[in-house]
Design an enzyme around this catalytic site. Sequence first.
Site, PDB file in Angstrom:
ATOM      1  N   HIS A 461     -46.271 -28.687  -8.950  1.00 22.27           N
ATOM      2  CA  HIS A 461     -45.854 -29.310  -7.692  1.00 22.27           C
ATOM      3  C   HIS A 461     -46.774 -30.445  -7.291  1.00 22.27           C
ATOM      4  O   HIS A 461     -46.345 -31.478  -6.813  1.00 22.27           O
ATOM      5  CB  HIS A 461     -45.822 -28.263  -6.592  1.00 22.27           C
ATOM      6  CG  HIS A 461     -45.020 -27.089  -6.988  1.00 22.27           C
ATOM      7  ND1 HIS A 461     -45.212 -25.840  -6.485  1.00 22.27           N
ATOM      8  CD2 HIS A 461     -44.015 -26.989  -7.876  1.00 22.27           C
ATOM      9  CE1 HIS A 461     -44.367 -25.021  -7.045  1.00 22.27           C
ATOM     10  NE2 HIS A 461     -43.630 -25.693  -7.889  1.00 22.27           N
ATOM     11  N   ARG A 568     -30.240 -40.693   8.088  1.00 26.24           N
ATOM     12  CA  ARG A 568     -29.684 -39.387   8.486  1.00 26.24           C
ATOM     13  C   ARG A 568     -30.526 -38.834   9.638  1.00 26.24           C
ATOM     14  O   ARG A 568     -31.594 -38.266   9.412  1.00 26.24           O
ATOM     15  CB  ARG A 568     -29.728 -38.420   7.308  1.00 26.24           C
ATOM     16  CG  ARG A 568     -28.795 -38.771   6.157  1.00 26.24           C
ATOM     17  CD  ARG A 568     -28.970 -37.752   5.040  1.00 26.24           C
ATOM     18  NE  ARG A 568     -27.878 -37.738   4.096  1.00 26.24           N
ATOM     19  CZ  ARG A 568     -27.947 -38.239   2.861  1.00 26.24           C
ATOM     20  NH1 ARG A 568     -29.063 -38.811   2.434  1.00 26.24           N
ATOM     21  NH2 ARG A 568     -26.907 -38.157   2.046  1.00 26.24           N
ATOM     22  N   ARG A 604     -26.930 -43.184  11.352  1.00 23.51           N
ATOM     23  CA  ARG A 604     -25.827 -42.234  11.500  1.00 23.51           C
ATOM     24  C   ARG A 604     -26.150 -41.279  12.633  1.00 23.51           C
ATOM     25  O   ARG A 604     -27.233 -40.681  12.653  1.00 23.51           O
ATOM     26  CB  ARG A 604     -25.627 -41.460  10.200  1.00 23.51           C
ATOM     27  CG  ARG A 604     -24.527 -40.417  10.377  1.00 23.51           C
ATOM     28  CD  ARG A 604     -24.189 -39.742   9.099  1.00 23.51           C
ATOM     29  NE  ARG A 604     -25.206 -38.766   8.733  1.00 23.51           N
ATOM     30  CZ  ARG A 604     -25.176 -38.075   7.612  1.00 23.51           C
ATOM     31  NH1 ARG A 604     -24.208 -38.298   6.738  1.00 23.51           N
ATOM     32  NH2 ARG A 604     -26.106 -37.202   7.329  1.00 23.51           N
ATOM     33  N   GLU A 702     -15.344 -39.301   5.167  1.00 27.58           N
ATOM     34  CA  GLU A 702     -15.727 -38.182   4.291  1.00 27.58           C
ATOM     35  C   GLU A 702     -14.731 -37.039   4.354  1.00 27.58           C
ATOM     36  O   GLU A 702     -14.881 -36.031   3.695  1.00 27.58           O
ATOM     37  CB  GLU A 702     -17.158 -37.696   4.569  1.00 27.58           C
ATOM     38  CG  GLU A 702     -17.625 -37.761   5.981  1.00 27.58           C
ATOM     39  CD  GLU A 702     -19.129 -37.509   6.140  1.00 27.58           C
ATOM     40  OE1 GLU A 702     -19.837 -37.347   5.143  1.00 27.58           O
ATOM     41  OE2 GLU A 702     -19.576 -37.444   7.295  1.00 27.58           O
ATOM     42  N   ASN A 725     -20.216 -37.550  -0.964  1.00 28.89           N
ATOM     43  CA  ASN A 725     -20.610 -36.152  -1.196  1.00 28.89           C
ATOM     44  C   ASN A 725     -19.611 -35.229  -0.500  1.00 28.89           C
ATOM     45  O   ASN A 725     -19.098 -34.275  -1.084  1.00 28.89           O
ATOM     46  CB  ASN A 725     -22.008 -35.875  -0.642  1.00 28.89           C
ATOM     47  CG  ASN A 725     -23.043 -36.844  -1.170  1.00 28.89           C
ATOM     48  OD1 ASN A 725     -22.853 -37.409  -2.240  1.00 28.89           O
ATOM     49  ND2 ASN A 725     -24.115 -37.045  -0.422  1.00 28.89           N
ATOM     50  N   ASP A 726     -19.351 -35.531   0.768  1.00 25.59           N
ATOM     51  CA  ASP A 726     -18.407 -34.684   1.496  1.00 25.59           C
ATOM     52  C   ASP A 726     -16.963 -34.986   1.126  1.00 25.59           C
ATOM     53  O   ASP A 726     -16.141 -34.080   1.033  1.00 25.59           O
ATOM     54  CB  ASP A 726     -18.605 -34.846   3.011  1.00 25.59           C
ATOM     55  CG  ASP A 726     -19.751 -33.973   3.495  1.00 25.59           C
ATOM     56  OD1 ASP A 726     -19.770 -32.785   3.122  1.00 25.59           O
ATOM     57  OD2 ASP A 726     -20.635 -34.477   4.200  1.00 25.59           O
ATOM     58  N   ARG A 736     -20.047 -28.090  -1.705  1.00 22.26           N
ATOM     59  CA  ARG A 736     -21.007 -28.954  -2.407  1.00 22.26           C
ATOM     60  C   ARG A 736     -22.272 -28.223  -2.805  1.00 22.26           C
ATOM     61  O   ARG A 736     -23.058 -28.714  -3.601  1.00 22.26           O
ATOM     62  CB  ARG A 736     -21.343 -30.192  -1.552  1.00 22.26           C
ATOM     63  CG  ARG A 736     -21.955 -29.867  -0.232  1.00 22.26           C
ATOM     64  CD  ARG A 736     -21.947 -31.070   0.694  1.00 22.26           C
ATOM     65  NE  ARG A 736     -23.174 -31.853   0.598  1.00 22.26           N
ATOM     66  CZ  ARG A 736     -23.401 -32.948   1.315  1.00 22.26           C
ATOM     67  NH1 ARG A 736     -22.487 -33.389   2.167  1.00 22.26           N
ATOM     68  NH2 ARG A 736     -24.527 -33.594   1.211  1.00 22.26           N
ATOM     69  N   CYS A 773     -22.224 -44.471   0.873  1.00 15.71           N
ATOM     70  CA  CYS A 773     -23.606 -44.000   0.980  1.00 15.71           C
ATOM     71  C   CYS A 773     -23.787 -42.608   0.374  1.00 15.71           C
ATOM     72  O   CYS A 773     -24.833 -41.993   0.520  1.00 15.71           O
ATOM     73  CB  CYS A 773     -24.081 -44.026   2.438  1.00 15.71           C
ATOM     74  SG  CYS A 773     -23.070 -43.013   3.518  1.00 15.71           S
TER      75      CYS A 773
HETATM   76  C1  PEP Z   1     -21.972 -37.827   2.179  1.00 13.86           C
HETATM   77  O1  PEP Z   1     -21.345 -36.862   2.585  1.00 13.86           O
HETATM   78  O2  PEP Z   1     -21.700 -38.430   1.120  1.00 13.86           O
HETATM   79  C2  PEP Z   1     -23.125 -38.343   2.937  1.00 13.86           C
HETATM   80  C3  PEP Z   1     -23.706 -39.471   2.601  1.00 13.86           C
HETATM   81  O3  PEP Z   1     -23.588 -37.584   3.967  1.00 13.86           O
HETATM   82  P1  PEP Z   1     -24.443 -36.234   3.778  1.00 13.86           P
HETATM   83  O4  PEP Z   1     -24.796 -36.113   2.335  1.00 13.86           O
HETATM   84  O5  PEP Z   1     -25.610 -36.359   4.670  1.00 13.86           O
HETATM   85  O6  PEP Z   1     -23.481 -35.179   4.246  1.00 13.86           O
HETATM   86 MG    MG Z   2     -21.630 -36.179   4.590  1.00 14.72          MG
END
Ligand code: PEP
Ligand code: MG
Length: 844
Positions: A461, A568, A604, A702, A725-726, A736, A773
């Site tokens: 680490h 974030r 955000r 998202e 991601n979402d 996820r 993003c």
């Molecule tokens: C996403 O959902 O792609 C995103 C950028 O927001 P987070 O990963 O913080 O949910």
């Molecule tokens: Mg998200």
Amino acid sequence: MAPETLTATLPPDLVRLNARPAGKADAIGEAAQLLIAAGCIDPAYADSMLRREAVANTFLGHGVAIPHGMVEDRNLVRRNGIAILQVPQGVEWNPGQTAHLVVAIAAQSDSHLAVLRRLTRLMQDEARLTGLFTVDDPSALLAALNEDQPSAAPSAPGSDLAERFEWVVDYPAGLHARPATAWVEAARQSAARLQIRHGDQVADAKALVAILQLGLRAGDSVVVSAEGEDAVAALARMKTAITRLTAREKADAAAAAQKARAPARGWTPPGALPAVAGIPASPGLAIGPIHVLQSAELTVPDQPVSLIEGGNRLHEALTLTRQHLKALADDTARRLGPSEAGIFTAQAELLNDTDLVTLACQLMVEGHGVAWSWHQAVERTAASLSALDNPVLAGRAADLRDVGQRVLARIDPALRIGSMRDLPDTPCILVADDLSPSDTAALDMGRVIGLATAQGGPTSHTAILARTLGLPAMVAGGGALLELANGTPAVLDGQAGRLHLTPSDADVASARAWIDREQARKAEEEARRGLPARTRDGHEVEIGANVNRPDQVAMALSQGAESVGLMRTEFLFLERADAPGEDEQFETYRAMLEALDGRPLIVRALDIGGDKQVPHLHLPHEENPFLGVRGARLLLRRPDLLDIQLRALYRAAKARATSGHALSIMFPMITALPEVQALRAACDRVRAELDAPPVPLGIMVEVPAAAIQADVLARHVDFFSIGTNDLTQYALAIDRQHPELAAEADSLHPAVLRLIRLTVEGAERHGRWVGVCGGIAGDPFGAALLAGLGVRELSMTPRDIPAVKDRLRASDLSALREAALRALDCETADAVRALEGTLEGGEA
Ligand code: PEP
Ligand code: MG
């Protein structure tokens, strides 16, 4: 655990079924009589048991009480034994607490801990335990208490369960905590009993510490076996989990080895200097005096409290620590990648170890204080790991102590050890036996210019975090390091893994010149990163960084970021015990704008809920948090949170108005137009109250509904930023964070790409721009396809920027558009990925 158990010799006459004691004292008396009759205790011990009730609560929970005598009366125990009183109607133990099983314990030493451990385990199987309250066959009770669960004592030394497979450990670094955590996660997905055997040693596959205690090294042969209903499927899942990790472990080891081979490029002192050699861990030279860190000895006072209070405090401390580690892992994964985040995931898993927690509970049941019991449990477990003379396990012992310390500080904040407290004011090279992840993460970079540790390896680490911080470091320097005198002048070469001592003026001048040359080389590299991401045919894509704190901005800019496309803000809330107020938030946003010096910043608004839980907001528990009150939905229900944040943001815009504020605000988890309208209205109101300048307002796309209705939403917002991601999670219906399915949640799935295309089309209809993003923006091929789909801005983890920029600069927009069209027509995510080979510039 001691092989001698109390129950092994438990005769049936020590069990009384269907007892009807008049009250608690009566129940204790009856149980004591059984023990007296069996010759286990002196009659005076019955009184000692009653006295104990006056000073401690022996109700364990779930209908089980464990009366026992005072510690100082152990001499009244003639031989170890337990007596069980089954009380189907129950007996009130304390107000509101009813005991159905009274397990009276007579123990001379700590051998009764085996019984306690079984009881605590039984308590996790509510149905079985309740059955024992009325069972009319004493042997069922005896069996339950005689039976050791897998992690404690395997069936018989060296024996396997019904289904089995053999495997030779091919992880070059052996079974360390990160892969072991994945094993445990896989094992816990099934109800079947699963065990790992190495020679005579057997471990429950669901218990992390037990598995780590096997000390598996590369080349060791193990048998994984299973028993129970879905044993075959469970074993297959285990095999997949185990073998799937091999490639990653080998890649990690190869990368570490490559780094270890790098010393040739280190600095060579002109004079012959005494030096301590170690392993290179993080490149760079540091010149300064050394400071040897003395490991802080912690004295934990033993202040007994009631078992109920102690249990509650331990439970709360464990929960808070787990949440905090999860937040840390989440933040680290987003900023640095899953491998680094694994440190914290593995630490959190250590806290789920039943043996560890049970040991702490047992010590509390014996009458010790909660902090003392926890500390002892951690120390004893860590000591048993270190005693095995295996470097892998020694590392885990350090992890356990580190995470144990986190819990301890939650139980009692006064027990937080600040080993970094006594650092000198002038910059120094820190020398320590080893550094825990929390020590390293908490380093004051103003005072520490390099790290040298006696222990650790290139993947430890300390090494990983030092590289992250850009701090020169060497590890595994050995005990000689710790004998050095404080203040000794030195030059630390992190690339060669050498600590050169007492350099002459000429040596120092040479080291300075080396640092200057390195800086010039880095500046050249940065200059290349600083070039825009312009395709060969002249199309420019804006490249932003995902950065949460002002002090991370400089690093992002040095990687070539042109803006911050995602800040974030929930991370301002996650790593602390209370919510930051308006002034504090204002300062942070202002500092971000200042650090960016006129470059764009997209903040955000809070995205709390889903995987980002903030304990101090005391939000109601949700069965399905990803589909619940999350992001914008929470903001609209909590105007207190929303208003404070908007006020802080508009104040920051106003404070920087003269220099052009470049601030934009975006809202997460938008599903429908009314949400946008309500949030816009809140912004207008706050802006009017503060007489602040306008700020562009955007939304994150998202949720598939937002992508499909992008043409409607675009009329009401200034820009879109797609959170892939979402969007991927909701489009493909894959959590996820799902350990097994997450790998299938590919953001380049054609279904996701089609939603992105819809978003771009909807935005273009109203002249709005679209950014991305989510993680796929930082994947060079993903970035190329996104540009081809019409995405104008890409925001990513800073260290992904150079490769993405290179990739785009090597491409033509026309070719990217064609590739994007082909990708939209693909049938599967794999087919999309296969296009990479056909795309020009891919080799860049
Ligand atoms: C996403 O959902 O792609 C995103 C950028 O927001 P987070 O990963 O913080 O949910
Ligand atoms: Mg998200």
